[in-house]
Design an enzyme around this catalytic site. Structure first.
Site, PDB file in Angstrom:
ATOM      1  N   ASP A 109      26.775  90.711   7.565  1.00  0.00           N
ATOM      2  CA  ASP A 109      26.420  92.118   7.423  1.00  0.00           C
ATOM      3  C   ASP A 109      27.670  92.968   7.225  1.00  0.00           C
ATOM      4  O   ASP A 109      28.768  92.585   7.639  1.00  0.00           O
ATOM      5  CB  ASP A 109      25.680  92.623   8.665  1.00  0.00           C
ATOM      6  CG  ASP A 109      24.352  91.914   8.880  1.00  0.00           C
ATOM      7  OD1 ASP A 109      23.807  91.394   7.892  1.00  0.00           O
ATOM      8  OD2 ASP A 109      23.879  91.890  10.030  1.00  0.00           O
ATOM      9  N   ALA A 110      27.473  94.145   6.653  1.00  0.00           N
ATOM     10  CA  ALA A 110      28.603  95.056   6.439  1.00  0.00           C
ATOM     11  C   ALA A 110      29.308  95.376   7.752  1.00  0.00           C
ATOM     12  O   ALA A 110      30.535  95.500   7.800  1.00  0.00           O
ATOM     13  CB  ALA A 110      28.128  96.337   5.766  1.00  0.00           C
TER      14      ALA A 110
END
EC number: 5.4.99.22
Length: 312
Positions: A109-110
């Site tokens: 995920d970012a």
């Protein structure tokens, strides 16, 4: 040497072997201007292969050297090749290569940092990611909320998420105070936001998440955020053996264990750090401070290695 077309395209990172077979059956793949047939073989790289009319890379096995990078993904980077909004991606800092491309082994995920593997072998990437292989991923996670022994037992036993049963293979407490707690957790699949969703099922919020291990490949404590290092032949073949692929005989590295090699490796690490700093300065200049995610100096993570060793 010749190889089946679907195997060559899968290794080049254009999809899994089943996905490539589906593309061929649908008539979307051509070789030298002729629609390809399932089971067709490529003799050498002189053939022009297209998917949906676009030329793609396709090399037979003898022409390919399997390479693997370990990358320290910072928070804020996206796991995509191109972002329409111009945000940073994990591919921005990787070394350029000719005749091939880097394929990410899964995603983060970012807002998740840590170890992300890249390879030039799509077949290796697909096998490492596949749930049937049950390759362990270890994370250092900080959670906010009340964590009881019963909740930890639930997470190890398994809880029902919207996409099926999920569980941690291992949960080890690593410290904390008040409502903030840090754990090492291990999963053996890579579902979307799985670690975060597992903790949320127990009414706990993940405030920081960092991957520290993939299989037996650990995030090197000397690697800076945004830095990468290439795995040696022994490490590459460990990953290949893990997913039942034949070993490689060649490598792009030529590092022995003598003092000269160690000095060369230290110089390489310093070069990576300088390159990361220059990259950040260029991004800051072109986009302005308002578009940059907050940056922090990397912490020394020798303690992480020690904590992991205690429960292995």
């Amino acid at each position: 040497m010749s190889e089946k077309l679907q195997k060559v395209l899968a290794r080049a990172g254009h999809g899994s072997r089943r996905e490539i077979e589906s593309l061929i059956k649908s008539g979307r793949v051509s070789v030298n201007g002729v629609v390809a047939k399932l089971g067709e073989r490529l003799e050498d790289e002189s053939s022009v292969v297209r998917i949906d009319g676009h030329i793609v890379s396709a090399k037979v096995q003898e022409e390919v050297i399997c390479r693997v990078l370990a990358y320290y993904k910072p928070e804020g980077e996206l796991c995509t090749r191109h972002d329409p909004e111009g945000r940073r991606t994990v591919f921005d800092r990787l070394p350029k290569i000719r005749g091939s491309r880097w394929i990410s082994v899964g995603r983060l995920d970012a807002n998740t940092s840590g170890l992300l593997l890249f390879t030039t072998d799509g077949e290796l990437a697909n096998r490492l990611m596949h749930p049937s292989r049950q390759v362990e991923r270890e994370y250092l996670v900080r959670v906010f909320g009340e964590v009881t022994e019963q909740k930890v037992r639930n997470l190890v036993k398994g809880v029902e998420l919207e996409d099926g049963l999920a569980r941690f293979e291992d949960v080890v407490y690593a410290g904390g105070e008040g409502m903030n707690h840090t754990f090492y957790v291990v999963i053996n699949e890579g579902r979307n936001r799985e670690v975060r969703r597992l903790w949320e099922s127990q009414e706990c919020t993940v405030s920081r998440l960092k991957r520290v291990r993939y299989g037996d490949i650990f995030l090197d404590k000397k690697l800076p955020r945004g830095g990468w290092m290439e795995l040696d032949l022994k490490e590459v073949n460990y990953l290949r053996e893990l997913v039942e692929l034949r070993p490689e005989k060649e490598t792009m590295l030529d590092l022995s264990k003598d003092n000269t090699s160690r000095k060369r490796e230290r110089a390489r690490s310093q070069k990576i750090r300088r390159a990361v700093k220059r990259h950040e300065e260029r991004v800051s200049t072109s986009k302005g401070r308002s578009n940059n995610p907050a940056r922090r100096k990397p912490k020394k993570n020798a303690g992480e290695q020690g904590a992991r060793n205690k429960h292995r």
